[in-house]
Design a protein around this motif. Structure first.
Motif, PDB file in Angstrom:
ATOM      1  N   ASN A 103     123.039  20.194  68.730  1.00  0.00           N
ATOM      2  CA  ASN A 103     122.678  20.731  70.028  1.00  0.00           C
ATOM      3  C   ASN A 103     121.837  21.981  69.847  1.00  0.00           C
ATOM      4  N   PRO A 104     120.895  22.217  70.761  1.00  0.00           N
ATOM      5  CA  PRO A 104     120.099  23.441  70.676  1.00  0.00           C
ATOM      6  C   PRO A 104     120.998  24.670  70.816  1.00  0.00           C
ATOM      7  N   GLU A 105     120.578  25.750  70.210  1.00  0.00           N
ATOM      8  CA  GLU A 105     121.313  27.005  70.307  1.00  0.00           C
ATOM      9  C   GLU A 105     121.285  27.512  71.740  1.00  0.00           C
ATOM     10  N   GLY A 129     109.309  31.624  62.159  1.00  0.00           N
ATOM     11  CA  GLY A 129     109.641  31.007  63.440  1.00  0.00           C
ATOM     12  C   GLY A 129     108.435  30.378  64.103  1.00  0.00           C
ATOM     13  N   HIS A 130     108.201  30.746  65.372  1.00  0.00           N
ATOM     14  CA  HIS A 130     107.063  30.243  66.144  1.00  0.00           C
ATOM     15  C   HIS A 130     106.440  31.415  66.889  1.00  0.00           C
ATOM     16  N   PRO A 131     105.294  31.241  67.522  1.00  0.00           N
ATOM     17  CA  PRO A 131     104.692  32.346  68.267  1.00  0.00           C
ATOM     18  C   PRO A 131     105.664  32.895  69.317  1.00  0.00           C
ATOM     19  N   ARG A 132     105.675  34.206  69.480  1.00  0.00           N
ATOM     20  CA  ARG A 132     106.564  34.832  70.471  1.00  0.00           C
ATOM     21  C   ARG A 132     106.134  34.423  71.877  1.00  0.00           C
ATOM     22  N   VAL A 133     107.095  33.982  72.654  1.00  0.00           N
ATOM     23  CA  VAL A 133     106.850  33.621  74.052  1.00  0.00           C
ATOM     24  C   VAL A 133     107.844  34.361  74.938  1.00  0.00           C
ATOM     25  N   TYR A 138     119.130  29.185  83.933  1.00  0.00           N
ATOM     26  CA  TYR A 138     118.820  29.000  82.518  1.00  0.00           C
ATOM     27  C   TYR A 138     117.353  28.631  82.353  1.00  0.00           C
ATOM     28  N   ALA A 139     116.880  28.765  81.123  1.00  0.00           N
ATOM     29  CA  ALA A 139     115.527  28.341  80.757  1.00  0.00           C
ATOM     30  C   ALA A 139     115.559  27.953  79.286  1.00  0.00           C
ATOM     31  N   GLU A 140     114.639  27.084  78.894  1.00  0.00           N
ATOM     32  CA  GLU A 140     114.586  26.627  77.514  1.00  0.00           C
ATOM     33  C   GLU A 140     113.240  26.944  76.899  1.00  0.00           C
ATOM     34  N   CYS A 141     113.267  27.290  75.622  1.00  0.00           N
ATOM     35  CA  CYS A 141     112.043  27.558  74.886  1.00  0.00           C
ATOM     36  C   CYS A 141     111.331  26.243  74.608  1.00  0.00           C
ATOM     37  N   GLY A 142     110.047  26.190  74.884  1.00  0.00           N
ATOM     38  CA  GLY A 142     109.263  24.988  74.647  1.00  0.00           C
ATOM     39  C   GLY A 142     108.993  24.708  73.177  1.00  0.00           C
ATOM     40  N   TYR A 143     109.189  25.708  72.322  1.00  0.00           N
ATOM     41  CA  TYR A 143     108.969  25.511  70.893  1.00  0.00           C
ATOM     42  C   TYR A 143     110.231  25.045  70.171  1.00  0.00           C
ATOM     43  N   CYS A 144     111.326  25.764  70.362  1.00  0.00           N
ATOM     44  CA  CYS A 144     112.520  25.499  69.549  1.00  0.00           C
ATOM     45  C   CYS A 144     113.704  24.969  70.356  1.00  0.00           C
ATOM     46  N   ASP A 145     113.531  24.776  71.656  1.00  0.00           N
ATOM     47  CA  ASP A 145     114.578  24.246  72.531  1.00  0.00           C
ATOM     48  C   ASP A 145     115.782  25.166  72.693  1.00  0.00           C
ATOM     49  N   ARG A 146     115.689  26.400  72.208  1.00  0.00           N
ATOM     50  CA  ARG A 146     116.779  27.348  72.421  1.00  0.00           C
ATOM     51  C   ARG A 146     116.959  27.528  73.923  1.00  0.00           C
ATOM     52  N   ARG A 147     118.207  27.495  74.383  1.00  0.00           N
ATOM     53  CA  ARG A 147     118.493  27.638  75.812  1.00  0.00           C
ATOM     54  C   ARG A 147     119.016  29.051  76.087  1.00  0.00           C
TER      55      ARG A 147
END
Length: 63
Positions: free
Chosen positions: A4-6, A30-34, A43-52
């Protein structure tokens, strides 16, 4: 099996993610800072790493 995503509990409606907060060596791994805005769902999820990111006390906070 997949994992599961973090999930990160936060008190801010605006959060940043670079996918490397807990990685020694930092953002280079990691990935570019967003910047992500948490909306009325709580809630919201990161489009790069799916972290919620879940707003503490919000509708998605089931802790």
């Amino acid at each position: 099996m997949g994992t599961n995503p973090e999930t990160v509990i936060t008190t801010s409606h605006r959060v940043r993610c670079d996918g490397a907060d807990d990685i020694r060596g930092g953002a280079a791994l990691g990935h570019p800072r967003v910047w992500i805005e948490i909306d009325e769902r709580g809630y919201a999820e990161c489009g790069y790493c799916d972290r919620r990111f879940v707003l503490k006390g919000g509708p998605a906070d089931h802790a």
